[in-house]
Write a protein that holds these residues in place. Structure first.
Motif, PDB file in Angstrom:
ATOM      1  N   LYS A 171       0.854  -1.183   0.000  1.00 11.64           N
ATOM      2  CA  LYS A 171       0.000   0.000   0.000  1.00 11.64           C
ATOM      3  C   LYS A 171       0.893   1.237   0.000  1.00 11.64           C
ATOM      4  N   LEU A 172       0.292   2.381  -0.321  1.00 11.51           N
ATOM      5  CA  LEU A 172       1.053   3.625  -0.399  1.00 11.51           C
ATOM      6  C   LEU A 172       1.820   3.909   0.888  1.00 11.51           C
ATOM      7  N   ASN A 173       1.163   3.724   2.010  1.00 11.93           N
ATOM      8  CA  ASN A 173       1.809   4.076   3.283  1.00 11.93           C
ATOM      9  C   ASN A 173       2.324   2.866   4.039  1.00 11.93           C
ATOM     10  N   PHE A 267       4.238   2.908  -7.979  1.00 11.44           N
ATOM     11  CA  PHE A 267       2.814   3.117  -8.253  1.00 11.44           C
ATOM     12  C   PHE A 267       2.668   4.004  -9.488  1.00 11.44           C
ATOM     13  N   LEU A 270      -0.837   5.553 -10.310  1.00 10.85           N
ATOM     14  CA  LEU A 270      -1.561   6.054  -9.143  1.00 10.85           C
ATOM     15  C   LEU A 270      -2.569   7.136  -9.523  1.00 10.85           C
ATOM     16  N   GLU A 272      -5.107  10.226  -8.646  1.00  9.68           N
ATOM     17  CA  GLU A 272      -5.104  11.317  -7.669  1.00  9.68           C
ATOM     18  C   GLU A 272      -6.480  11.452  -7.011  1.00  9.68           C
ATOM     19  N   THR A 273      -6.881  10.394  -6.332  1.00  7.58           N
ATOM     20  CA  THR A 273      -8.106  10.459  -5.546  1.00  7.58           C
ATOM     21  C   THR A 273      -7.822  11.221  -4.254  1.00  7.58           C
ATOM     22  N   GLU A 275      -8.368  10.227  -1.340  1.00  4.11           N
ATOM     23  CA  GLU A 275      -7.776   9.284  -0.386  1.00  4.11           C
ATOM     24  C   GLU A 275      -6.268   9.148  -0.616  1.00  4.11           C
ATOM     25  N   ASN A 276      -5.872   8.986  -1.863  1.00  2.00           N
ATOM     26  CA  ASN A 276      -4.452   8.830  -2.167  1.00  2.00           C
ATOM     27  C   ASN A 276      -3.664  10.105  -1.869  1.00  2.00           C
ATOM     28  N   THR A 279      -3.144  10.361   1.759  1.00  2.00           N
ATOM     29  CA  THR A 279      -2.162   9.371   2.205  1.00  2.00           C
ATOM     30  C   THR A 279      -0.740   9.857   1.932  1.00  2.00           C
ATOM     31  N   LEU A 280      -0.510  10.406   0.747  1.00  2.00           N
ATOM     32  CA  LEU A 280       0.818  10.936   0.435  1.00  2.00           C
ATOM     33  C   LEU A 280       1.174  12.106   1.351  1.00  2.00           C
TER      34      LEU A 280
END
Length: 511
Positions: A171-173, A267, A270, A272-273, A275-276, A279-280
């Motif tokens: 996952k991203l994080n 990613f 990826l 650009e929601t 949520e994402n 997270t970033l």
């Protein structure tokens, strides 16, 4: 105790000012930076005079606007004979110790064509004594440390990919490959702390430069999920990318060039929601907290070793970061978030000013003159910045600046950039100047493009009022002011000198 006068100059890469004070400050825990601010003087209107990394550090360390040093891109050489903080500190008997990097592109006239110094923009600036090589695209000592610690990676950039703790799809994080004790930030701090004890019996100058929270956005545990994404605010932005692009022709290439996917490894698709993006932003804040923790170790070492009260400490960032604001990422833009940086200075013997906040405009070119002034070294006429020492005594220097001036080159003489492709500009006119005062930000372009004008008492950066009839007198006045600024700050390396019958006579430009 030895009567030493030390200088510790810390630069954090890509740290927004509002993480330390401002809109994001309430969402990120930076106890060491804030405790240090309580014991020092903070400058809340401090701006980088140029972006990105290499040019910004060239300006910081030479005290020159980019229009004078002209190292305007990552990879554009800096003239080898340009005075800088390292060459001038040597004149005062200091060995300039570099822990980290300066992102300096070397002058090809001073090196043979096959010299490795001409193969990377990340080499040290002339005059520095490199103690620990810590460069984003190289970092061989840190790579070796990871290998010696048993970490496995096929190529260097794999180090920056998040790794699933369960072995599934990351996952991203998810955390980094390495533990917090082995991170680049920890490694650099350990190197500094392991090296400096032997220097305590003499006056020293150390330049400590942290890569983080510069992307790729990956953090070791527990910093990877220290902040809950859902609790973070969304970026400041218009309702859509199309609305941002409609503000000015400059923004479409910008939004196309740097996106969220370019800020994390592994990613490429990826989206650009919201949520994402949150997270970033949470990872970025976690990396900032990691840097804060290690700066706390450095400050504690100075206190424990009895050197805190004889060390000038200058702490800043090279530039800011959009972090999704205005549907943008990085720093190749015109907005405050990309230029506004934290600056905190503590000078020995100035305890009466502890916790004070300076609201006058200051610029990144002022830092080298400040350090030279404190050690008693003459400030070369090539340096455009002015010493900030009077502010540390609670005084505002006469005729102090009422605005911050910044520049940005968005072209490339070798490979066309998105701006050159979309706007039809060349490497010579793909640049802009930005002037930020109490009320307005004016942006003027070298190419045949209309200006941008933001009124911070009204719509601010969300509204371009350059074409509004009510603002034409302001636009004309600010344009003249920008022109005069450039005329008064042209290269003064020799302009204040005269050849006379008695020989060369030079006058200081700031006295």
């Amino acid at each position: 105790m030895h009567d030493s006068r030390n200088v510790l100059f810390i630069i954090i890469d890509q740290l927004r000012a509002d993480c330390v004070f401002g809109e994001l400050a309430e969402y990120v825990d930076l106890p060491n930076l804030r405790a240090f601010a309580d014991d020092a003087v903070s400058f809340h209107r401090h701006y980088s005079v140029v972006n990105p990394c290499g040019p910004s550090r060239a300006s910081i360390l030479t005290g020159q606007y980019a229009m004078n040093h002209r190292s305007v891109r990552n990879g554009t050489p800096l003239r080898h004979d340009t005075p800088n903080i390292a060459t001038e500190m040597r004149k005062s008997g200091y060995m300039p110790l570099l822990f980290g990097y300066t992102d300096t592109s070397q002058d090809p006239r001073a090196y043979p064509a096959n010299d490795p110094a001409l193969k990377s923009y990340e080499f040290p600036m002339n005059g520095f004594h490199e103690m620990t090589e810590m460069r984003l695209e190289m970092s061989y000592p840190w790579q070796s440390h990871l290998i010696n610690r048993g970490y496995k990676f096929d190529k260097y950039w794999d180090v920056y990919k998040p790794v699933s703790p369960t072995g599934g799809a990351p996952k991203l994080n998810d955390p980094a490959l390495y533990a917090a004790e082995d991170s680049d930030t920890a490694f650099l701090t350990n190197s500094f702390l392991n090296t400096m004890p032997a220097y305590r019996q003499e006056s020293w100058f150390a330049h400590l430069t942290y890569i983080r929270p510069h992307p790729p956005l990956v953090a070791p545990a527990p910093f990877n999920d220290m902040y809950s994404p859902e609790k973070l605010p969304l970026p400041n932005r218009l309702e859509s990318k199309e609305a941002e692009k409609a503000l000015h022709r400059f923004f479409a290439p910008l939004i196309r060039k740097a996106n969220a996917a370019s800020f994390v490894e592994g990613f490429p698709e990826l989206e650009e929601t919201d949520e994402n993006i949150k997270t970033l932003r949470s990872i970025y804040l976690g990396l900032a907290s990691e840097v804060d923790q290690h700066i706390g170790r450095v400050l504690q070492y100075l206190k424990d070793s009895g050197q805190y009260d004889n060390t000038l400490i200058v702490l800043t960032a090279d530039h800011g970061e959009m972090l999704g604001d205005r549907h943008s990422w990085g720093k190749m833009t015109v907005y405050d978030a990309a230029y506004h940086t934290p600056l905190i200075i503590r000078a020995p013997g100035k305890s009466s000013q502890a916790g004070q906040v300076v609201q006058e405009f200051t610029e990144s070119i002022d830092l080298t003159p400040t350090i030279l002034d404190w050690v008693g070294q003459e400030i070369p006429n090539s340096m455009d910045g002015r010493s900030l020492l009077p502010f540390l005594d609670g005084q505002t220097p006469a005729n102090w600046k009422t605005y911050a001036f910044s520049e940005l080159d968005f072209g490339d003489p070798i490979s066309e950039t998105p701006w050159q492709e979309d706007l039809g500009t060349t490497a010579l006119d793909s640049n802009l100047c930005r002037m930020r005062d109490e009320r307005f930000t004016l942006v003027e372009f070298a190419a045949d493009l209309p200006p941008l004008l933001f009124d911070h008492t009204k719509g601010g950066e969300l509204e371009n009022v350059a074409d509004h009839p009510d603002y034409q007198s302001d636009l004309a006045r600010l344009t003249r002011q920008m022109l005069r600024h450039q005329m008064k700050n042209r290269d003064q390396t020799l302009a204040m000198s005269m050849i006379t019958e008695d020989g060369a006579v030079t006058r200081s430009r700031h006295k």
